[in-house]
Design a protein around this motif. Structure first.
Motif, mmCIF file in Angstrom:
data_model
loop_
_atom_site.group_PDB
_atom_site.id
_atom_site.type_symbol
_atom_site.label_atom_id
_atom_site.label_comp_id
_atom_site.label_asym_id
_atom_site.label_seq_id
_atom_site.Cartn_x
_atom_site.Cartn_y
_atom_site.Cartn_z
ATOM 1 N N ARG A 416 0.853 -1.185 0.000
ATOM 2 C CA ARG A 416 0.000 0.000 0.000
ATOM 3 C C ARG A 416 0.888 1.233 0.000
ATOM 4 N NH1 ARG A 416 -4.626 0.556 3.667
ATOM 5 N NH2 ARG A 416 -5.430 1.544 1.792
ATOM 6 N N LYS A 417 1.494 1.500 -1.140
ATOM 7 C CA LYS A 417 2.491 2.572 -1.217
ATOM 8 C C LYS A 417 1.815 3.927 -1.346
ATOM 9 C CE LYS A 417 6.038 -0.301 -3.334
ATOM 10 N NZ LYS A 417 5.431 -1.288 -4.227
ATOM 11 N N SER A 418 2.213 4.848 -0.454
ATOM 12 C CA SER A 418 1.502 6.128 -0.415
ATOM 13 C C SER A 418 1.815 7.000 -1.626
ATOM 14 C CB SER A 418 1.827 6.872 0.872
ATOM 15 O OG SER A 418 3.203 7.122 0.929
ATOM 16 N N ASP A 419 2.886 6.668 -2.364
ATOM 17 C CA ASP A 419 3.182 7.491 -3.542
ATOM 18 C C ASP A 419 2.654 6.854 -4.832
ATOM 19 O OD1 ASP A 419 4.900 5.359 -3.494
ATOM 20 O OD2 ASP A 419 6.686 6.521 -4.075
ATOM 21 N N GLU A 420 1.859 5.817 -4.688
ATOM 22 C CA GLU A 420 1.244 5.202 -5.856
ATOM 23 C C GLU A 420 -0.240 5.508 -5.827
ATOM 24 O OE1 GLU A 420 1.503 0.886 -6.649
ATOM 25 O OE2 GLU A 420 3.686 1.261 -6.601
ATOM 26 N N PHE A 421 -0.816 5.775 -6.984
ATOM 27 C CA PHE A 421 -2.228 6.151 -7.011
ATOM 28 C C PHE A 421 -2.978 5.308 -8.019
ATOM 29 C CE2 PHE A 421 0.087 9.604 -5.217
ATOM 30 C CZ PHE A 421 -0.741 10.058 -4.201
ATOM 31 N N ALA A 422 -4.034 4.657 -7.548
ATOM 32 C CA ALA A 422 -4.814 3.806 -8.431
ATOM 33 C C ALA A 422 -6.308 4.121 -8.295
ATOM 34 C CB ALA A 422 -4.545 2.339 -8.113
ATOM 35 N N PHE A 535 -9.714 13.215 0.300
ATOM 36 C CA PHE A 535 -9.031 13.374 -0.984
ATOM 37 C C PHE A 535 -7.699 14.105 -0.764
ATOM 38 C CE2 PHE A 535 -10.006 14.466 -5.732
ATOM 39 C CZ PHE A 535 -8.884 13.746 -6.103
ATOM 40 N N VAL A 536 -7.745 15.178 0.007
ATOM 41 C CA VAL A 536 -6.531 15.950 0.277
ATOM 42 C C VAL A 536 -5.491 15.078 0.977
ATOM 43 C CG1 VAL A 536 -5.603 17.823 1.690
ATOM 44 C CG2 VAL A 536 -7.661 18.195 0.334
ATOM 45 N N SER A 537 -5.932 14.313 1.967
ATOM 46 C CA SER A 537 -4.950 13.535 2.727
ATOM 47 C C SER A 537 -4.317 12.459 1.841
ATOM 48 C CB SER A 537 -5.565 12.945 3.993
ATOM 49 O OG SER A 537 -6.413 11.875 3.701
ATOM 50 N N ILE A 538 -5.116 11.806 1.013
ATOM 51 C CA ILE A 538 -4.539 10.770 0.141
ATOM 52 C C ILE A 538 -3.585 11.394 -0.873
ATOM 53 C CG2 ILE A 538 -5.030 8.959 -1.558
ATOM 54 C CD1 ILE A 538 -7.691 8.530 -0.145
ATOM 55 N N LEU A 539 -3.993 12.540 -1.420
ATOM 56 C CA LEU A 539 -3.113 13.231 -2.375
ATOM 57 C C LEU A 539 -1.759 13.537 -1.744
ATOM 58 C CD1 LEU A 539 -5.003 16.089 -4.244
ATOM 59 C CD2 LEU A 539 -3.827 14.157 -5.265
ATOM 60 N N ASP A 540 -1.793 13.813 -0.459
ATOM 61 C CA ASP A 540 -0.564 14.171 0.243
ATOM 62 C C ASP A 540 0.139 12.938 0.818
ATOM 63 O OD1 ASP A 540 1.157 16.285 0.870
ATOM 64 O OD2 ASP A 540 0.402 16.442 2.912
ATOM 65 N N GLY A 541 -0.345 11.755 0.440
ATOM 66 C CA GLY A 541 0.344 10.528 0.846
ATOM 67 C C GLY A 541 0.004 10.057 2.249
ATOM 68 N N SER A 542 -1.133 10.483 2.771
ATOM 69 C CA SER A 542 -1.512 10.085 4.128
ATOM 70 C C SER A 542 -2.948 9.575 4.089
ATOM 71 C CB SER A 542 -1.414 11.299 5.053
ATOM 72 O OG SER A 542 -2.155 11.085 6.232
ATOM 73 N N GLU A 543 -3.349 8.855 5.128
ATOM 74 C CA GLU A 543 -4.752 8.461 5.181
ATOM 75 C C GLU A 543 -5.409 8.977 6.455
ATOM 76 O OE1 GLU A 543 -5.582 4.363 4.269
ATOM 77 O OE2 GLU A 543 -4.931 4.615 2.208
ATOM 78 N N THR A 544 -4.734 9.902 7.117
ATOM 79 C CA THR A 544 -5.262 10.408 8.373
ATOM 80 C C THR A 544 -5.914 11.755 8.143
ATOM 81 O OG1 THR A 544 -3.326 9.367 9.323
ATOM 82 C CG2 THR A 544 -4.628 10.733 10.790
ATOM 83 N N ILE A 545 -7.248 11.766 8.055
ATOM 84 C CA ILE A 545 -7.883 13.029 7.667
ATOM 85 C C ILE A 545 -7.774 14.097 8.746
ATOM 86 C CG2 ILE A 545 -9.490 11.906 6.063
ATOM 87 C CD1 ILE A 545 -11.738 12.543 8.026
ATOM 88 N N ARG A 546 -7.680 13.678 9.998
ATOM 89 C CA ARG A 546 -7.683 14.716 11.039
ATOM 90 C C ARG A 546 -6.438 15.608 10.961
ATOM 91 N NH1 ARG A 546 -7.045 11.665 16.702
ATOM 92 N NH2 ARG A 546 -8.883 10.657 15.907
ATOM 93 N N ASP A 547 -5.369 15.095 10.362
ATOM 94 C CA ASP A 547 -4.179 15.934 10.192
ATOM 95 C C ASP A 547 -4.426 17.084 9.216
ATOM 96 O OD1 ASP A 547 -2.948 14.175 11.829
ATOM 97 O OD2 ASP A 547 -1.628 13.291 10.315
#
Ligand code: ASP
Length: 586
Positions: A416-422, A535-547
């Motif tokens: 589950r690589k954060s710099d890969e997008f599918a 969407f923003v968090s995933i774009l930035d390579g994270s899955e933690t929306i509260r950040d």
């Protein structure tokens, strides 16, 4: 003038300039004959220097009276640094200071304001404004702002109109509970906060606005699951005179634009998968397709071989965990324990080692031959060296459990690589979903979603089989957007309310305004909403929306900084006609 420059912009090019900076004292170092102050603002850090030869005693005194996070204004001359710091943009210069003015003092902060802070999560949440001074937090908020501006630019260029819809409204059913607000002027009556602007955006289409969008707060009173927020932000959109394809094109365009702008990635057409296929292949309607590990159904192969457990099940299905044949028995037992946790809820699993020499060793060797296991392996696309993990049970349940395991294994294998997008679209969702608890159908998306015309005839006879004109955009195993083509005919909408168990009176009371509006020339319309925080968090390579939320709530829905929710004064309760607070034990 508080400053001539920011703390992030001075370089060798400014040497010998007289400058004034304002900011917070980040660190102080005192060598006696020399002192350094790191001055910080949003833009960066600039080193301030005092030395015995060139700085006055008074200046040293002022500098020594400073503490961390004091707010100061300094003036001085830009000079070249003796020992340069290549890690920061201002690392080649420093300011030889000739005046320091304290603008405000600061209490000692409860944690260090540094990229690697010593503060734990709770304390940082309580002092979120201090946490925001730290780069990792601040940069996420800036990133979010940049994405929001880009969304606005993109949609504006396509003639979308940004409209603010009200926050004090009446319930919009999106499947969660409403937050309610008592009305002082209307005793005993309540507003609801919008779970989404769904009905309003449909009314805007009836109003002829044609293309609407809004970056908007939505409120859902749900039991909080990990990384859910009771208030969150959507990019909410609606369009008139469109079919599913038109909407998907526009918002695939937006998603591509954001991936291009912020990640430099180019995508061709996003793949599409039906809901039924997603469930069959990944056990999930938001599959992470950055990696394979697709489900292999073996019900027909595994039944009828005297293995009682399998014989009794509806579905037998497995995945091949790549290279995990190296796992010891102990490690396999750990996986079994993992699926038995209440969060997953499986009773166990069957494992098969696919050895490098092509032979198989399994937990069910008594019942299955090498050929049997080879046939299983083929269904799961396995290779020698893999470990097959097989689960069985009720179709919906077992798919959910195996899907959880697939994600867990992927996590362990670093897939589950954060710099890969599918990205992918999931389409053809069922219109309705059966709810065991209430013993009736619920709208899978929401009650305004239209059924596929080719399934119209099943609405009365087999409602559970009717598919909807609904679609989700999925990114890396997360649903980042979803929408539908709406019902725009009042008779069909009334039928839908009826299917969902509303009496005519209830439908009238709750949605009379919409049904009434449908009488006045509602255009065909549809739309979608993106979950902006996610969407923003995933774009930035994270899955933690509260950040990515400036002031988030914690897992119990509390804002620990302002200490909300909180009790209100009895007078206020009275004014709002709230007689009593139930204790929950009634
Ligand atoms: N209102 C829907 C939601 O919040 C999105 C849509 O159907 O446009 O998920």
């Amino acid at each position: 003038m508080f400053r001539t420059h920011t703390c992030g912009e001075l370089t060798q090019a400014n040497i010998n300039e007289k400058v004034t900076l304002s900011g917070w004292v980040s660190t102080l170092r005192d060598k006696g004959f020399m002192m350094w102050i790191d001055l910080r603002d949003r833009y960066g850090i600039t080193q301030i220097i005092l030395d015995e030869d060139r700085s006055s005693k008074e200046l040293f005194e002022t500098a020594r009276s400073l503490g961390r996070e004091f707010v100061v204004q300094v003036s001085g001359t830009v000079i070249e640094r003796a020992s340069k710091n290549p890690n920061i943009p201002t690392g080649e210069i420093e300011i030889l200071v000739d005046s320091i003015k304290i603008l405000n003092e600061s209490a000692l902060p409860p944690f260090t304001i540094d990229d690697n802070t010593d503060g734990g999560e709770d304390i940082r949440m309580k002092y979120r404004y201090l946490d925001i001074r730290r780069n990792p937090v601040k940069n996420k908020l800036i990133f979010r702002s940049k994405v929001a501006q880009e969304v606005r630019k993109y949609l504006d260029a396509q003639d979308f109109v940004e409209v603010e819809t009200p926050v004090l409204i009446k319930s919009t059913p999106e499947g969660a509970r409403d937050f309610v607000v008592p009305s002082r002027m209307n005793p005993g009556e309540f507003y609801a906060l919008p779970q989404s602007p769904q009905t309003f955006k449909q009314l805007l289409m009836i109003g002829g606005l044609d293309k609407y969008f809004q970056i908007v707060k939505c409120f859902r009173d749900e039991d909080l699951r990990a990384d859910r927020q009771p208030e969150f932000t959507q990019i909410d959109c609606e369009m008139s005179f469109v079919e599913q394809e038109d909407i998907m094109n526009v918002f695939e365009g937006l998603a591509k634009h954001l991936l291009q702008t912020f990640k430099g990635l180019e995508f061709g057409d996003f793949p599409r998968m039906t809901f039924a296929d997603a469930m069959r292949r990944y056990g999930n309607d938001k599959p992470d397709i950055r990696f394979g590990m697709e489900f292999g159904e073996i019900t027909d192969l595994a039944k009828g071989k005297d293995f009682k457990i399998f014989d009794e099940q509806e579905l037998i299905v497995g995945i091949a965990a790549e290279g995990l044949n190296t796992y010891t028995r102990k490690e396999i037992d750990k996986i079994i324990e993992w699926v038995q946790r209440p969060q997953v809820g499986a009773t166990g699993l069957v494992w098969v080692r696919y050895n490098e020499d092509g032979t198989f060793k399994s937990s069910v060797d008594k019942f299955y031959s090498q050929e049997d296991l080879a046939a299983w392996a083929e269904r799961m696309n396995a290779k020698p060296g893999d470990l097959l993990l097989v689960m069985s049970g009720n179709t919906t349940k077992v798919r959910g459990q195996l899907s959880a395991l697939r994600m867990e294994i992927a996590e362990r294998l670093g897939l589950r690589k954060s710099d890969e997008f599918a990205p992918l679209w999931v389409v053809d969702f069922p219109l309705l979903e059966w709810d065991e608890e209430s013993g009736r159908y619920h709208a899978m998306h929401h009650p305004f979603t239209s059924p596929k015309s080719e399934d119209f005839d099943k609405i009365e006879t087999a409602p559970g089989e009717v598919r909807a004109n609904a679609y989700d955009l999925v990114l890396n195993g997360n649903e980042i957007g979803g929408g539908s083509i709406r019902i725009f005919d009042k008779t069909l909408q009334a039928k839908m309310f009826n299917l969902l168990g509303f009496t005519e009176e209830q439908a009238e009371a709750q949605f009379g305004f919409l049904m009434n509006a449908f009488k006045y020339g509602a255009p065909p319309h549809g739309g979608l909403a993106f979950g902006f925080d996610r969407f923003v968090s995933i774009l930035d390579g994270s899955e933690t929306i509260r950040d990515y939320i400036a002031f988030p709530k914690n897992n119990s829905g509390r804002d620990v900084m302002i200490d909300a929710p909180a009790a209100i004064a009895p007078e206020q309760m009275k004014e709002l006609f709230i007689a009593t607070t139930f204790t929950g034990k009634e």
